[in-house]
Write a protein that holds these residues in place. Structure first.
Motif, short mmCIF file in Angstrom:
data_model
loop_
_atom_site.label_atom_id
_atom_site.label_comp_id
_atom_site.label_asym_id
_atom_site.label_seq_id
_atom_site.Cartn_x
_atom_site.Cartn_y
_atom_site.Cartn_z
N LEU B 76 80.71 71.06 39.09
CA LEU B 76 81.57 70.12 39.93
C LEU B 76 82.62 68.86 39.33
N CYS B 77 81.47 68.13 38.85
CA CYS B 77 81.31 66.60 38.84
C CYS B 77 82.05 66.79 36.65
N SER B 78 83.30 66.03 36.83
CA SER B 78 84.44 66.07 35.88
C SER B 78 83.38 65.52 34.27
N VAL B 79 82.27 64.09 34.81
CA VAL B 79 81.81 63.96 33.87
C VAL B 79 81.28 64.91 33.02
N CYS B 80 79.68 65.64 33.83
CA CYS B 80 78.83 66.30 33.00
C CYS B 80 79.77 67.66 32.94
N PHE B 81 80.33 67.77 33.10
CA PHE B 81 81.41 69.05 32.07
C PHE B 81 82.19 68.40 30.94
N ASN B 82 82.24 67.06 31.49
CA ASN B 82 82.70 66.76 29.85
C ASN B 82 81.83 67.00 28.61
N VAL B 83 80.96 66.32 29.33
CA VAL B 83 78.95 66.43 28.68
C VAL B 83 78.53 67.35 27.63
N ILE B 84 78.50 68.74 28.62
CA ILE B 84 78.33 69.50 28.80
C ILE B 84 79.02 70.47 27.72
N LYS B 85 79.96 70.34 28.35
CA LYS B 85 81.41 71.75 27.09
C LYS B 85 81.37 71.19 25.60
N ARG B 86 81.17 69.53 25.72
CA ARG B 86 81.19 68.98 24.32
C ARG B 86 80.34 69.00 23.67
N THR B 87 79.40 68.77 24.15
CA THR B 87 77.60 69.12 23.61
C THR B 87 78.25 70.99 23.12
N ASN B 88 78.21 71.14 23.59
CA ASN B 88 78.18 72.85 23.65
C ASN B 88 79.34 73.55 22.40
N ARG B 89 79.86 72.95 22.72
CA ARG B 89 81.47 72.71 21.31
C ARG B 89 79.70 72.49 20.03
N LEU B 90 79.85 71.41 19.88
CA LEU B 90 79.38 70.02 19.05
C LEU B 90 78.04 71.84 18.13
N ILE B 91 77.39 72.03 19.48
CA ILE B 91 76.13 72.77 18.57
C ILE B 91 76.56 73.89 18.02
N ARG B 92 77.81 74.66 18.53
CA ARG B 92 77.92 76.09 18.31
C ARG B 92 78.73 75.88 16.91
N GLY B 93 79.24 74.57 16.53
CA GLY B 93 80.41 74.19 15.32
C GLY B 93 79.39 73.71 14.08
N ASP B 94 78.58 73.19 14.92
CA ASP B 94 77.82 71.32 13.32
C ASP B 94 76.51 72.42 13.02
N GLU B 95 76.03 73.04 12.61
CA GLU B 95 74.56 73.14 12.01
C GLU B 95 73.61 72.45 11.76
N GLU B 96 74.58 71.66 10.87
CA GLU B 96 73.37 70.08 10.78
C GLU B 96 72.94 69.78 11.77
N ARG B 97 73.90 69.52 12.50
CA ARG B 97 73.61 68.83 13.90
C ARG B 97 72.30 69.72 15.33
N ARG B 98 73.08 70.76 15.02
CA ARG B 98 72.38 71.85 15.71
C ARG B 98 70.91 71.92 15.13
N GLU B 99 70.23 72.40 14.25
CA GLU B 99 69.51 72.04 14.36
C GLU B 99 68.15 70.98 14.20
N LYS B 100 69.02 69.70 14.52
CA LYS B 100 68.13 68.83 14.66
C LYS B 100 67.59 68.53 16.37
N ILE B 101 69.09 68.92 16.92
CA ILE B 101 69.33 68.85 18.12
C ILE B 101 68.20 70.26 18.56
N ASN B 102 67.53 71.17 18.07
CA ASN B 102 67.16 72.01 18.29
C ASN B 102 65.41 71.29 17.93
N THR B 103 65.17 71.29 17.16
CA THR B 103 64.22 70.27 16.37
C THR B 103 63.67 69.59 17.71
N PHE B 104 64.05 68.70 18.63
CA PHE B 104 64.24 67.01 19.37
C PHE B 104 63.94 68.58 20.22
#
Lengths: 137, 289, 566
Positions: B76-104
């Motif tokens: 419901l919250c726009s800020v949560c929506f923004n943070v989660i949606k942007r993160t989702n997109r980043l994980i989808r499109g950025d292999e290098e950072r996806r791996e780092k995040i997943n390790t983390f």
């Protein structure tokens, strides 16, 4: 009123650090000022965002860090969404904040102790959390 | 229809009036909000530094959990929506950072959960026409200015939410619940965001400009989707009135509260007492209470 | 059938050899049906050309391929030479050799080139000599686009004694210039300078106007193009029509006028201006009451000569020409697509051409500057340059070249008409390179008090009876707010719509924005990759009238040189 322009100053270590953290190319800015024109908080800034970019590129670290521009920035992304050169200016502002916040002196802009109890009672978590993420190390 | 619901930090406390009305309305409209288990705060700001992987961990973990629980994630919250949606997109499109995040986060997430804002569910899955058919309490004549703020819209290539300069989904929603939407130029401007803690006087000026614009265009109330916007343009009216004596004030109502009102929910479920500027006198004047 | 001659140019592209000449020659020699020929220095040199001629003559070849690393540059030269040396154009070809990105070493590259050439050899061996062999070279020229560029080229060619077919898709010629008020830097009345030209064109014994027509297809080659043209139904028999104008006067419709850029109404039956050439009206089917609602026929009733014909249909004609000049001009980037400036929804925000109509004595306000929303005379007048130009992220990356000057002109003409008004111009740089241009800008600033503000405008929106402008003045570093009465946007020049389709029909190239690509920017500015097809004016890229006229003249002189050789 006078600045030194030389190989030593232009695009110096500070400028490169801002570029590295933000992922933006400072040379790409052609100083159209669109960011300043559309900024909802530029009224409170002592330098416009476009000036901050110029100062960074010229290596004027001290002048940049003593300005309030990047502290005033609300990360609303209006500048980013309209930049004709595709620069993410909000990231540049974040990078400058981090240049300060990552110093070992921990020069936080905001301390919880500074906020009144009455205000803390009133303010929602979302404001505190995002605020502290932007203003403290 | 069932959606995984991520309430976010503020909706359990200060923004209960956004949360509860949203849950109740879902029931009436026939979709279920299943609260995500073990959720944490999203971080309340998408990290803008390229090297700040750590701040991506909380939203990534939220997304990975949603994947495990198998569903579309909504907020419901726009800020949560923004943070989660942007993160989702980043994980989808950025292999290098996806791996780092997943390790983390010690999970394996590929960025393939669908993230929808509640308004999008209303538009896509419920449909504004069906919504209109479900209206029990006619809000006709209630002039409401929809305040989008920043986080629903920008960066628009990533949010893919609506037109960046002239969005309309909020107006369509208001028409769906029989309100009269009031278009105003400041609807896409910034409320001052976290400056309410950093430089409150700056946030106050932002809010003042927004509310003036809404009033000037004939709004009787302003509606928001975000607890941060809500705080800045609702609660900060106290400061605005101190500074500008002639400021008349205007109620700020969460969109779920308006939705609940239209769907005929009992008034006590809508928590109007939590809004700083009490909307109830306006409701009374309009014969809605 | 004899052998196919293959002339290999050993030219290197930016210092990188494209193939190993010895290996390639050996490879080609393995085929019995090929006669390879290689020459140093490269064949485009004088010595090289002479050597090819001698080679072709000695070997008595009737089919040949010339390889070349820059076919768009040297292709026409080689083709012309091959023809002069007696080869049938349909049996010879200039083959472009480029370094392919996936190529490994030189050996592999040579193999690829060999395959490419062999494929072409096989194809050329299959060819039947074209019918054009023996068909005389047609010394007629078609000019596509009747703006100032096309008019200029047509008059030149007509005066040189060649027959010219001037095609325009609008009902009359004159193009964009006809919409303009006065022109920089002399502030001459555009119509007063243009009308004598349009009249001369209309009355020229060598020029035939084919207006309200579009190119359907093009076939053939230099000296012998066959062009099929679609004449759109005007619903008026132009042979009968005397151009009296009664139909327009009595037409009861009040419709959007493209010519007036939406700031003045038009009629469903219309000519573009009272001085239109030809002065014959057409009916816009989409807007005509009879066509849309089945009732009216007022024009038919009032026409004294019975020229109205609602049953008229599109017709097709075919014309044979030896050369074609493309001068299709420009459009402006639609303000309806610029979100931060209100998507065209703010009535007092108009584009440069609309402002020309407001300034124009023949425009909807008879030259008075009255804003569209309420007819008031604007006192706070904002002009914005580089709108959708120089904006690689969101719109067009290029500079539209004419806007600095026409905006200065707009502001000056505004000041001439509204003495107590203030004109503000948002700009990024002033580009005033033409003769007398810089002086024109400075005069506007010093003598007329035009205030230049350096910076872009981030957003504008309507606020009651004002247009709020959020700009910046980077010279002071400050954000600028203006409560404007009216705003004029100098929007980017873009190629006129349909240019890509036309280019495809002509086998010529366009760049990523749709502007026609010249053979080479510096030395072959009006040539295309197709011999006999030339380009001129804004179809090739944004430019002002002075430059476009120069290009029209240039294209015409190229055609004359071509025709003089036959």
């Amino acid at each position: 009123m006078k600045i030194e322009v030389s190989r030593r100053k232009v695009h110096n270590e500070f400028a490169q650090k801002v570029e590295e953290i933000s992922g933006q190319n400072l040379f790409a800015c052609y100083q159209c000022g669109n960011c300043t024109a559309g900024c909802p908080v530029s009224f409170a800034m002592d330098l416009g965002p476009h000036q901050v970019i110029r100062f960074c590129l010229l290596g004027l670290e001290e002048e940049v860090l003593k300005s309030n521009t990047f502290w005033m920035c609300a990360s609303c992304l209006q500048c980013t969404s309209r930049c004709p050169k595709g620069l993410d200016i909000a990231r540049i502002m974040e990078a400058i904040r981090l240049v300060i916040l990552r110093k070992k002196e921990r020069l936080d802009r905001l301390e919880v102790a500074e906020l009144s109890e009455e205000f803390l009672e009133r303010v929602p978590q979302i404001a505190l959390i995002s605020g502290f993420r932007k203003f403290s190390s | 229809m069932e959606y995984l619901y991520f309430p976010g930090c503020t909706l359990y406390t200060k923004a209960k009036n956004l949360d509860e009305a949203g849950r109740e309305c879902a029931k009436v409209l026939g979709f279920e909000l299943k609260e995500l288990s073990n959720w944490t705060c999203c971080g309340a700001a998408f990290p803008l530094a390229k090297d700040n992987i750590m701040a991506l961990a909380p939203p990534a973990r939220i997304l990975a959990r949603a994947k495990e629980e198998g569903g579309t994630l909504t907020t419901l919250c726009s800020v949560c929506f923004n943070v989660i949606k942007r993160t989702n997109r980043l994980i989808r499109g950025d292999e290098e950072r996806r791996e780092k995040i997943n390790t983390f986060i010690e999970m394996d997430y590929q960025g393939d959960v669908q993230v929808l804002h509640y308004l999008e569910i209303l538009k896509r899955d419920v449909g504004f026409d069906s919504l209109k058919a479900a209206v029990k309490r006619d809000l006709q004549g209630l002039k409401v200015a929809p305040f989008y703020g920043c986080m629903l819209l920008r960066p628009f290539e990533e949010m893919e939410f609506d037109d960046k300069e002239a969005p309309t989904i909020f107006e369509e929603f208001l028409e769906g619940i029989t309100c009269e939407p009031v278009d105003f130029p400041y609807k896409i401007e910034c409320c001052g965001a976290f400056q309410s803690v950093g430089a409150p006087e700056v946030a106050m000026e932002c809010a003042y400009a927004i509310l003036n614009s809404a009033l000037k265009n004939g709004a009787e109330a302003v509606t928001t989707t975000c607890p941060l916007c809500q705080f800045n343009i609702d609660s900060m009216q106290r400061e605005i009135r101190e500074r500008y004596n002639d400021f008349p004030g205007i109620p700020i109502i969460y969109f779920t509260q308006l939705l609940g009102l239209a769907l005929g929910l009992p008034i006590e479920k809508l928590d109007f007492n939590r809004n700083d500027v009490d909307p109830r006198p306006l409701m009374k004047e309009k014969g809605l209470l | 059938m004899g052998r196919v001659g293959v002339v290999l140019c050993p030219c290197e592209l930016e210092g990188v050899p494209l193939f190993n000449p010895e290996v390639l020659v050996e490879g080609l020699k393995r085929r019995g049906d090929v006669l390879p020929f290689i020459h140093y220095p490269p064949v485009c040199s004088e010595l090289g050309m002479e050597a090819i001629r001698a080679f072709l003559e000695k070997s008595e070849l009737d089919r040949a391929i010339v390889t070349c690393s820059k076919p768009e540059l040297f292709g026409p030269t080689f083709k012309k030479a091959l023809r002069q040396w007696g080869l049938n154009p349909s049996l010879s070809e200039v083959l472009g050799i480029r370094p392919a990105p996936e190529r490994g070493g030189l050996q592999e590259a040579t193999g690829d080139v060999l395959i490419l050439i062999e494929r072409k050899i096989d194809e050329i061996r299959e060819r039947v000599p074209s019918k054009s062999q023996g068909v005389p070279f047609t010394k007629r020229v078609m000019v596509i686009g009747g703006g100032i560029t096309g008019i200029t080229a047509s008059i030149d060619l007509g005066n040189a004694g060649y027959e010219v077919l001037l095609v325009d898709r609008l009902p009359s010629i004159g193009g964009r210039m006809l919409q303009l008020s006065e022109t920089f830097p002399t502030l001459d009345c555009a119509q007063c300078t243009l009308t004598p030209k349009t009249v001369e064109t209309g009355q020229h014994s060598q020029i035939r106007l084919i207006t309200y027509a579009e190119i359907e297809s093009v076939s053939g080659e230099v000296g012998n193009f066959l062009v099929k043209i679609r004449r759109k139904a005007a619903y008026v028999d132009w042979a009968k029509c005397t151009g009296c104008g009664l139909c327009q006067e009595k037409c009861p419709s009040k419709v959007h006028s493209e010519f007036e850029r939406g700031i003045g109404p038009g009629k469903a039956i219309y000519t573009l201006s009272p001085q239109a050439v030809p002065n014959k009206p057409v009916i816009n089917r989409e807007l005509c009451r009879y066509f849309t609602r089945g009732k009216c026929r007022v024009c038919e009733k009032v026409c004294p000569v019975g020229a109205i014909d609602y049953e008229q249909e599109d017709t097709f004609i075919e014309e044979r020409v030896g050369a074609i000049i493309v001068a299709t001009g420009f459009d402006l980037y639609p303000k309806e697509e610029i979100g931060e400036y209100g998507y065209g929804d703010v009535p007092d925000v108009i584009d440069g051409l609309a402002f020309e109509r407001l300034l124009s004595a023949s425009g909807p306000t008879a030259g008075e500057i009255r804003r569209p929303s309420d007819g008031r005379i604007p006192k706070e007048m904002v002009f914005i340059q580089c709108v959708a130009s120089r904006d690689p992220e969101r719109y067009m990356p290029y500079c539209s070249r004419a806007c600095c000057m026409y905006t200065a002109k707009h502001a000056r003409l505004y000041k001439h008409k509204v003495h107590d008004g203030r004109a503000y111009i948002f700009y990024m740089d002033i580009r005033s390179m033409g003769k007398g241009y810089e002086e024109f800008i400075q005069q506007g600033v010093e003598e007329e008090g035009i205030l230049y503000l350096r910076g872009r405008v981030s957003r504008l929106f309507r606020d009651n009876d004002h247009v709020v402008v959020w700009g910046v003045d980077t010279l002071t570093g400050k954000k600028v707010d203006i409560a404007a009465d009216m705003v004029v946007l100098a929007t980017a020049m873009i190629p006129s719509h349909g240019i890509r389709e036309l280019a495809e029909k002509l086998h010529i190239k366009t760049d990523e924005y749709g502007f026609l690509t010249e053979a080479q920017w510096k030395l072959y500015p009006v040539e295309t990759g197709v011999e006999g097809v030339y380009l001129a004016g804004c179809a090739q890229g944004p430019k002002d009238i002075a430059d476009t006229v120069a290009q029209g003249d240039a294209a015409a002189s190229k055609v004359q040189a071509l025709f003089a050789q036959h």
